[in-house]
Design an enzyme around this catalytic site. Structure first.
Site: not given
Ligand code: UDP
Ligand code: MG
Length: 157
Positions: A12, A52, A115, A118, A129
């Protein structure tokens, strides 16, 4: 082989800006996965919304869409045995404090909003994706590497 999968992984914008591209690629390479596609790009608003879409309406959605467009990403396709679950394991939990020490997010991130990496969460998301970011012609699968040697050996058993 049924468990041979493809997944979409992206460094990211925060990971790119912090110089973590090599470190993140290294972890997937040394695990034994096969890199079959990679490019650096600026995510367009359309790509961000497609990527997303499942989070649309959630409180963090607007900031997430802004974040993923806040600089270039490094988009990749990796292939290998159970690569979807394996990648999620290498990445660690979404919330860095819940991620196991030694995972990318535990080692390199402080908060869930930034974080650094992805990874697709299931085969359906992975194919969806991959199609957002790559055409089939952009994927290079015509070489053998360790990921395939492992799968061939399992097939022989
Ligand atoms: N995210 C965020 N706040 C939250 C949950 C998710 O900013 O409370 C962001 C974070 O960058 C995350 C992305 O949204 O990686 C997608 O969320 P997901 O739950 O799909 O997490 P991932 O699959 O990336 O672990
Ligand atoms: Mg996810």
């Amino acid at each position: 082989m049924q468990r041979e999968q493809r997944t979409f992984i992206a460094v990211k914008p925060d990971g790119v800006k912090r110089g973590l591209v090599g470190e993140i690629i290294k972890r997937f390479e040394t695990k034994g996965y096969k890199l079959i596609g990679m490019k650096m790009l600026d995510v367009t608003p359309e790509m961000a919304e497609k990527h997303y879409g499942e989070h649309k309406g959630k409180p963090f959605y607007p900031r997430l869409i802004e974040y993923i467009q806040s600089g270039p990403i490094v988009a990749m396709v990796w292939k290998g045995f159970d690569v979807i679950a394996g990648s999620r394991q290498l990445m660690g939990s979404t919330k860095p404090l819940e991620a196991q020490v030694g995972t990318i997010r535990a080692d390199f991130a402080l908060v869930k909003e930034y974080n650094v990496v992805h990874g697709s969460d299931c085969e359906e998301s992975a194919e969806r994706e991959i199609a957002i970011y790559f055409t089939p012609e952009e994927l290079c699968d015509e070489y053998e590497n360790m990921a395939e040697i492992v799968i061939e050996k399992l097939d022989e058993e």
